[in-house]
Scaffold this motif. Structure first.
Motif, mmCIF file in Angstrom:
data_model
loop_
_atom_site.group_PDB
_atom_site.id
_atom_site.type_symbol
_atom_site.label_atom_id
_atom_site.label_comp_id
_atom_site.label_asym_id
_atom_site.label_seq_id
_atom_site.Cartn_x
_atom_site.Cartn_y
_atom_site.Cartn_z
ATOM 1 N N PRO A 142 0.848 -0.965 0.025
ATOM 2 C CA PRO A 142 0.087 0.022 0.027
ATOM 3 C C PRO A 142 0.697 1.254 0.024
ATOM 4 O O PRO A 142 1.818 1.446 0.878
ATOM 5 N N ILE A 143 0.442 2.064 -0.873
ATOM 6 C CA ILE A 143 1.607 3.264 -1.052
ATOM 7 C C ILE A 143 0.524 4.496 -0.999
ATOM 8 O O ILE A 143 -0.916 4.420 -1.120
ATOM 9 N N LYS A 144 1.151 5.837 -1.029
ATOM 10 C CA LYS A 144 0.477 7.074 -1.225
ATOM 11 C C LYS A 144 1.241 7.814 -2.397
ATOM 12 O O LYS A 144 2.537 7.696 -2.261
ATOM 13 N N VAL A 145 0.619 8.418 -3.321
ATOM 14 C CA VAL A 145 1.166 9.495 -4.008
ATOM 15 C C VAL A 145 1.009 10.743 -3.702
ATOM 16 O O VAL A 145 0.001 11.564 -3.284
ATOM 17 N N ARG A 146 2.092 11.317 -3.297
ATOM 18 C CA ARG A 146 2.371 12.779 -2.553
ATOM 19 C C ARG A 146 2.970 13.415 -3.280
ATOM 20 O O ARG A 146 4.393 13.183 -3.416
ATOM 21 N N ALA A 158 10.000 6.375 -4.988
ATOM 22 C CA ALA A 158 10.187 6.605 -6.408
ATOM 23 C C ALA A 158 9.616 7.793 -6.935
ATOM 24 O O ALA A 158 8.515 8.524 -6.103
ATOM 25 N N SER A 159 9.807 8.375 -7.970
ATOM 26 C CA SER A 159 8.988 9.507 -8.377
ATOM 27 C C SER A 159 7.687 8.872 -9.261
ATOM 28 O O SER A 159 7.674 7.863 -10.090
ATOM 29 N N ALA A 160 6.543 9.730 -8.909
ATOM 30 C CA ALA A 160 5.135 9.115 -9.487
ATOM 31 C C ALA A 160 5.030 9.506 -10.878
ATOM 32 O O ALA A 160 3.880 8.860 -11.520
ATOM 33 N N GLY A 161 5.806 10.378 -11.333
ATOM 34 C CA GLY A 161 5.465 10.463 -12.911
ATOM 35 C C GLY A 161 4.140 11.267 -13.065
ATOM 36 O O GLY A 161 4.016 12.344 -12.450
ATOM 37 N N ARG A 239 3.799 -0.666 -11.146
ATOM 38 C CA ARG A 239 2.512 -0.301 -11.516
ATOM 39 C C ARG A 239 1.774 0.014 -10.190
ATOM 40 O O ARG A 239 1.442 -0.538 -9.124
ATOM 41 N N ILE A 240 0.983 1.115 -10.355
ATOM 42 C CA ILE A 240 -0.022 1.534 -9.356
ATOM 43 C C ILE A 240 -1.374 1.285 -9.729
ATOM 44 O O ILE A 240 -1.994 1.722 -10.912
#
Length: 242
Positions: A142-146, A158-161, A239-240
């Motif tokens: 489980p992750i968050k994009v922030r 990682a960088s979320a692009g 992949r997210i």
């Protein structure tokens, strides 16, 4: 002879030709009990081909065979299909079979088509978490994009692009990781290891909110990792899915 209404001589010639195609040119006088499991499966393929179908359906044709015979026979089925140019639908739960012999793969779940594409499409470019986890080995966290980054437990991994902000699951393959000690690494505790051809699979428990997450990563054979030791890594391809 009766089904195709062919003269006996023509039917015998056709049967011998197909037995040769499936690799059994010297077995025409054998009873089923005198054939191995793999040979019986080859005869079954020949019996289907003798009717000269426009479409050949093979439903789990190799499921009852041992691993070595499965590999050999699936390659022969592929060779025969290419020789005769017959459209063949091959139903299997074995992902390796599907990836190795198919021109086009249909991934299904509970009667619903999840994805249609080449082996490269469904393995490298899965369109859902189900396809990613079903085809090949995978793990997820489980992750968050922030702020344009992928964050796990406060660490930027990682960088979320172009990924939009929010929560999701980060999916990755065991081989798509890099052992790394930098601040963006994920830390897991080694719980088991197993040999896999020229590499090794390490099973890890990764701590997070709530229960630990059990994942697998690929490590070099030269990497000496003790049971219970911490191991730091970063996914290199992922992949997210939300």
């Amino acid at each position: 002879v009766h089904v195709l209404k062919r003269p006996r001589e023509m039917a015998v010639a056709k049967a011998r030709d197909l037995l040769a195609r499936v690799g059994l040119p010297d077995k025409e006088d054998r009873y089923p009990s005198q054939l191995s499991g793999g040979q019986q499966q080859r005869v079954a393929v020949a019996r289907a081909l003798v009717l000269e179908p426009q479409v050949l359906l093979l439903d789990e044709p190799l499921s009852a065979l041992d691993a070595k015979i499965r590999v050999s026979l699936r390659e022969e089925i592929r060779h025969i299909q290419q020789q005769l140019g017959i459209t063949t639908v091959f139903v299997t739960h074995d992902q390796e079979e599907a990836l190795s012999i198919s021109d086009r793969i249909v991934v299904m779940s509970q009667g619903k088509v999840e994805q249609v594409g080449s082996a490269d499409d469904v393995y490298d470019r899965p369109n859902s978490a189900f396809v990613f986890s079903f085809i090949g080995e995978s793990s997820h966290l489980p992750i968050k994009v922030r702020d344009g980054n992928v964050v796990f437990e406060g660490a930027t991994i990682a960088s979320a692009g172009n990924e939009p902000a929010g929560e999701g699951q980060l999916y990755f393959r065991p081989q798509d990781v890099l052992l790394s000690d930098d601040s963006g690494s994920i830390v897991g505790t080694v719980t088991a290891q197993r040999r896999l051809a020229g590499t090794r699979i390490a099973e890890l428990d990764v701590s997070g909110e709530g229960p630990a997450h059990h994942i697998e990563i690929e490590i070099p054979l030269s990497a000496e990792v003790a049971m219970g030791a911490p191991l730091r890594f970063k996914p290199t391809k992922w992949r997210i899915f939300r």
